[in-house]
Motif scaffolding. Structure first.
Motif, PDB file in Angstrom:
ATOM      1  N   LYS A 143     -13.872   2.428 -37.558  1.00 18.76           N
ATOM      2  CA  LYS A 143     -14.094   3.343 -38.759  1.00 18.76           C
ATOM      3  C   LYS A 143     -13.558   2.790 -39.839  1.00 18.76           C
ATOM      4  O   LYS A 143     -12.485   2.114 -39.911  1.00 18.76           O
ATOM      5  CB  LYS A 143     -12.823   4.571 -38.275  1.00 18.76           C
ATOM      6  CG  LYS A 143     -13.071   5.537 -37.062  1.00 18.76           C
ATOM      7  CD  LYS A 143     -12.106   6.500 -36.733  1.00 18.76           C
ATOM      8  CE  LYS A 143     -12.071   7.317 -37.807  1.00 18.76           C
ATOM      9  NZ  LYS A 143     -11.266   8.556 -37.730  1.00 18.76           N
ATOM     10  N   ILE A 144     -14.445   2.707 -40.845  1.00 17.86           N
ATOM     11  CA  ILE A 144     -14.203   1.802 -41.997  1.00 17.86           C
ATOM     12  C   ILE A 144     -13.923   2.963 -43.290  1.00 17.86           C
ATOM     13  O   ILE A 144     -14.838   3.927 -43.471  1.00 17.86           O
ATOM     14  CB  ILE A 144     -15.353   0.798 -42.294  1.00 17.86           C
ATOM     15  CG1 ILE A 144     -15.610  -0.040 -41.101  1.00 17.86           C
ATOM     16  CG2 ILE A 144     -15.380   0.176 -43.790  1.00 17.86           C
ATOM     17  CD1 ILE A 144     -16.642  -0.853 -41.513  1.00 17.86           C
ATOM     18  N   GLY A 159     -22.861   0.736 -42.381  1.00 16.59           N
ATOM     19  CA  GLY A 159     -23.336   1.892 -41.411  1.00 16.59           C
ATOM     20  C   GLY A 159     -24.354   1.382 -40.708  1.00 16.59           C
ATOM     21  O   GLY A 159     -24.599   1.753 -39.509  1.00 16.59           O
ATOM     22  N   ARG A 160     -25.328   0.580 -41.253  1.00 17.17           N
ATOM     23  CA  ARG A 160     -26.577   0.360 -40.330  1.00 17.17           C
ATOM     24  C   ARG A 160     -25.975  -0.768 -39.308  1.00 17.17           C
ATOM     25  O   ARG A 160     -26.703  -0.862 -38.267  1.00 17.17           O
ATOM     26  CB  ARG A 160     -27.479  -0.683 -41.320  1.00 17.17           C
ATOM     27  CG  ARG A 160     -28.099   0.231 -42.203  1.00 17.17           C
ATOM     28  CD  ARG A 160     -29.414  -0.293 -42.990  1.00 17.17           C
ATOM     29  NE  ARG A 160     -30.062   0.625 -43.649  1.00 17.17           N
ATOM     30  CZ  ARG A 160     -29.489   0.589 -45.020  1.00 17.17           C
ATOM     31  NH1 ARG A 160     -29.054  -0.245 -45.678  1.00 17.17           N
ATOM     32  NH2 ARG A 160     -30.406   1.510 -45.798  1.00 17.17           N
ATOM     33  N   LEU A 161     -24.984  -1.368 -39.344  1.00 17.28           N
ATOM     34  CA  LEU A 161     -24.104  -2.247 -38.314  1.00 17.28           C
ATOM     35  C   LEU A 161     -23.501  -1.316 -37.267  1.00 17.28           C
ATOM     36  O   LEU A 161     -23.011  -1.874 -36.177  1.00 17.28           O
ATOM     37  CB  LEU A 161     -23.163  -3.188 -38.840  1.00 17.28           C
ATOM     38  CG  LEU A 161     -24.118  -4.387 -39.947  1.00 17.28           C
ATOM     39  CD1 LEU A 161     -22.689  -5.067 -40.610  1.00 17.28           C
ATOM     40  CD2 LEU A 161     -24.774  -5.426 -38.814  1.00 17.28           C
ATOM     41  N   GLY A 162     -23.552   0.118 -37.465  1.00 14.92           N
ATOM     42  CA  GLY A 162     -23.135   0.887 -36.373  1.00 14.92           C
ATOM     43  C   GLY A 162     -21.824   1.543 -36.695  1.00 14.92           C
ATOM     44  O   GLY A 162     -21.187   2.562 -36.147  1.00 14.92           O
ATOM     45  N   ALA A 163     -21.134   1.090 -37.844  1.00 19.34           N
ATOM     46  CA  ALA A 163     -19.883   1.674 -38.204  1.00 19.34           C
ATOM     47  C   ALA A 163     -19.905   3.000 -38.839  1.00 19.34           C
ATOM     48  O   ALA A 163     -20.926   3.580 -39.421  1.00 19.34           O
ATOM     49  CB  ALA A 163     -19.202   0.686 -39.170  1.00 19.34           C
ATOM     50  N   SER A 164     -18.600   3.661 -38.541  1.00 20.82           N
ATOM     51  CA  SER A 164     -18.546   5.023 -39.075  1.00 20.82           C
ATOM     52  C   SER A 164     -17.680   4.907 -40.452  1.00 20.82           C
ATOM     53  O   SER A 164     -16.657   4.516 -40.246  1.00 20.82           O
ATOM     54  CB  SER A 164     -17.691   5.782 -38.013  1.00 20.82           C
ATOM     55  OG  SER A 164     -17.362   7.230 -38.775  1.00 20.82           O
ATOM     56  N   VAL A 165     -18.365   5.117 -41.412  1.00 21.15           N
ATOM     57  CA  VAL A 165     -17.964   4.817 -42.799  1.00 21.15           C
ATOM     58  C   VAL A 165     -17.584   5.981 -43.622  1.00 21.15           C
ATOM     59  O   VAL A 165     -18.352   7.011 -43.528  1.00 21.15           O
ATOM     60  CB  VAL A 165     -19.008   3.893 -43.522  1.00 21.15           C
ATOM     61  CG1 VAL A 165     -18.446   3.601 -45.003  1.00 21.15           C
ATOM     62  CG2 VAL A 165     -19.392   2.687 -42.639  1.00 21.15           C
ATOM     63  N   PRO A 186     -31.938   9.042 -41.897  1.00 24.23           N
ATOM     64  CA  PRO A 186     -31.351  10.049 -41.025  1.00 24.23           C
ATOM     65  C   PRO A 186     -30.256   9.355 -40.562  1.00 24.23           C
ATOM     66  O   PRO A 186     -29.036   9.949 -40.043  1.00 24.23           O
ATOM     67  CB  PRO A 186     -32.228  10.491 -40.309  1.00 24.23           C
ATOM     68  CG  PRO A 186     -33.463  10.421 -40.998  1.00 24.23           C
ATOM     69  CD  PRO A 186     -33.310   8.927 -41.934  1.00 24.23           C
ATOM     70  N   VAL A 187     -30.376   8.269 -40.139  1.00 25.11           N
ATOM     71  CA  VAL A 187     -29.176   7.271 -39.251  1.00 25.11           C
ATOM     72  C   VAL A 187     -28.033   7.169 -40.018  1.00 25.11           C
ATOM     73  O   VAL A 187     -26.983   7.559 -39.757  1.00 25.11           O
ATOM     74  CB  VAL A 187     -29.681   6.018 -38.724  1.00 25.11           C
ATOM     75  CG1 VAL A 187     -28.593   5.119 -38.258  1.00 25.11           C
ATOM     76  CG2 VAL A 187     -30.886   6.256 -37.833  1.00 25.11           C
ATOM     77  N   LEU A 188     -28.256   6.876 -41.468  1.00 25.07           N
ATOM     78  CA  LEU A 188     -27.056   6.537 -42.282  1.00 25.07           C
ATOM     79  C   LEU A 188     -26.195   8.092 -42.449  1.00 25.07           C
ATOM     80  O   LEU A 188     -25.096   8.221 -42.831  1.00 25.07           O
ATOM     81  CB  LEU A 188     -27.396   5.899 -43.640  1.00 25.07           C
ATOM     82  CG  LEU A 188     -27.707   4.657 -43.432  1.00 25.07           C
ATOM     83  CD1 LEU A 188     -28.381   3.988 -44.693  1.00 25.07           C
ATOM     84  CD2 LEU A 188     -26.795   3.840 -42.782  1.00 25.07           C
ATOM     85  N   ARG A 191     -23.765   8.465 -39.922  1.00 21.31           N
ATOM     86  CA  ARG A 191     -22.818   7.714 -39.741  1.00 21.31           C
ATOM     87  C   ARG A 191     -21.826   7.508 -41.238  1.00 21.31           C
ATOM     88  O   ARG A 191     -20.702   6.942 -41.204  1.00 21.31           O
ATOM     89  CB  ARG A 191     -23.353   6.050 -39.615  1.00 21.31           C
ATOM     90  CG  ARG A 191     -23.897   6.042 -38.187  1.00 21.31           C
ATOM     91  CD  ARG A 191     -24.619   4.732 -38.230  1.00 21.31           C
ATOM     92  NE  ARG A 191     -25.279   4.662 -36.726  1.00 21.31           N
ATOM     93  CZ  ARG A 191     -26.132   3.440 -36.431  1.00 21.31           C
ATOM     94  NH1 ARG A 191     -26.350   2.566 -37.319  1.00 21.31           N
ATOM     95  NH2 ARG A 191     -26.652   3.439 -35.302  1.00 21.31           N
ATOM     96  N   ILE A 192     -22.220   8.102 -42.262  1.00 18.40           N
ATOM     97  CA  ILE A 192     -21.405   7.746 -43.716  1.00 18.40           C
ATOM     98  C   ILE A 192     -21.238   9.095 -44.231  1.00 18.40           C
ATOM     99  O   ILE A 192     -22.041  10.008 -44.272  1.00 18.40           O
ATOM    100  CB  ILE A 192     -22.361   6.799 -44.491  1.00 18.40           C
ATOM    101  CG1 ILE A 192     -22.650   5.526 -43.807  1.00 18.40           C
ATOM    102  CG2 ILE A 192     -21.546   6.800 -45.905  1.00 18.40           C
ATOM    103  CD1 ILE A 192     -23.644   4.785 -45.013  1.00 18.40           C
ATOM    104  N   GLN A 193     -20.184   9.586 -44.496  1.00 17.20           N
ATOM    105  CA  GLN A 193     -19.643  10.426 -45.461  1.00 17.20           C
ATOM    106  C   GLN A 193     -18.833   9.961 -46.592  1.00 17.20           C
ATOM    107  O   GLN A 193     -18.229   8.978 -46.539  1.00 17.20           O
ATOM    108  CB  GLN A 193     -18.809  11.414 -44.601  1.00 17.20           C
ATOM    109  CG  GLN A 193     -17.206  10.602 -44.181  1.00 17.20           C
ATOM    110  CD  GLN A 193     -16.340  11.717 -43.502  1.00 17.20           C
ATOM    111  OE1 GLN A 193     -16.349  12.855 -43.946  1.00 17.20           O
ATOM    112  NE2 GLN A 193     -15.394  11.350 -42.881  1.00 17.20           N
TER     113      GLN A 193
END
Length: 355
Positions: A143-144, A159-165, A186-188, A191-193
């Motif tokens: 979680k970043i 986010g592309r590296l898998g982190a929840s940002v 759609p992936v980002l 994962r990103i808010q």
């Protein structure tokens, strides 16, 4: 909800009038420069707000609570001068460039190319500290918090590296730009808010929430650096990592960072930086250690304006990157971390030059 556009404008004007009267009582009225900045900011805000009211009135729709709250929050940040690390003058500067974040040849081109070294620096440092990672998405489960995320230039690759940002920025226009750009992937989007907020505003709801905080090219723009560091410590988990990139306060940084970069070459808009707000690494390290952090790495950074690329260097006389770790709760490491790996943490300076 306010019933009509005229009533809303009058209520807004009265509220701002009270704010200005309070400022005058505190002595702000004696500062001609501050008064001029207030008038300019007030005029722009009211014009924008009245335009929204007229638009709503022409379509016979009431002003929504969300818009009222949003406008008032923006004005609060612009005019507030106490108990905040947000510098209203800095906000007005970046407001003008909010729509240009994703122009790779524009004003933020140097930040785009900085990703070539700062993203691997963050990734490799975190991987050296933990034995738990996934191939393809090595930062999955991490979680970043990206403080001062702007248009999302750093949030997206993390986010592309898998982190929840979670990306926060006090300028709503920056958040709109970031939200719009991430929606193309759609992936980002999952994962990103993003959230229009200052760091202080999320402390209460996010105590010890994040594994990692990144503040890249941010601390040289804040109003209260010590408060900023304290808030970072509050929202970071024990043994969490803080990554900072910024500019040293030296004669060379003035020549290269302001005279050359802003006035001669024009890499960044003139007036973007103030040399007085640059931060020496020794000062930053002192603030971090006095707030429960242990500084692990300090690497110098060099920008080549001819090639438009960044590289690592030994000297920290101009730009530098710093990694610090928050002390653990009663000396206990975070789950999933290997203490022996943390003791052997490497600077990652050479690993950070390639993806």
């Amino acid at each position: 909800m306010w019933g009509g556009g005229g009533g809303a404008a009058r209520a807004l004007t009265r509220a701002l009038g009270r704010r200005r009267a309070e400022a005058a009582l505190l002595g702000a009225a004696g500062d001609d420069h501050a008064d001029l900045s207030f008038q300019t900011g007030l005029r722009g805000t009211l014009q924008n707000y009245n335009w929204k009211i007229q638009l709503k009135s022409s379509s016979i729709l009431p002003v929504s609570r969300t818009e009222i709250k949003s406008s008032m929050l923006t004005m609060k940040r612009l005019f507030s001068t106490s108990h905040s690390s947000v510098d209203s003058k800095e906000m007005r500067k970046f407001q003008l460039l909010a729509h240009k974040w994703w122009d790779e040849e524009g004003e933020y081109s140097a930040l785009h190319s900085m990703n070539d070294i700062r993203v691997p620096f963050i990734r490799d440092t975190l991987l050296n500290m933990s034995s738990n990672y996934h191939l393809g998405t090595p930062l999955s489960g991490v979680k970043i918090l990206d403080v001062g995320c702007g248009g999302g230039l750093l949030s997206e690759p993390l986010g592309r590296l898998g982190a929840s940002v979670t990306g926060i920025d006090p300028l709503e226009d920056n958040i709109r730009t970031a939200d719009q750009h991430k929606s193309f992937d759609p992936v980002l989007a999952k994962r990103i808010q993003y959230k229009s907020s200052s760091l202080e505003e999320i402390v209460e709801e996010c105590m010890e929430t994040f594994d990692v905080i990144v503040a890249s090219e941010v601390v040289e723009h804040v109003a209260d650096l010590e408060m900023f560091i304290k808030c970072c410590s509050q929202v970071l988990k024990p043994e969490g990592s803080l990554f900072i990139t910024t500019i040293n306060k030296t004669q060379l940084s003035y020549v290269l960072g302001i005279v050359v970069a802003e006035k001669i070459i024009g890499i960044v808009p003139e007036g973007t930086h103030e040399w007085e707000k640059f931060v020496p690494p020794e000062e930053l390290e002192r603030l971090l250690e006095s707030n429960g952090f242990s500084v692990k790495t300090v690497n110098g950074m060099l920008y080549n304006p001819l090639s438009g690329s960044w590289s690592w260097m030994e000297s920290t006389s101009v730009n530098y990157a710093m990694h610090a770790v928050k002390s653990g709760a009663q000396g206990q490491p975070s789950p999933g971390d290997d203490p022996s790996e943390m003791e052997r943490e490497q600077p990652s300076a050479t690993a950070g030059t390639t993806m």
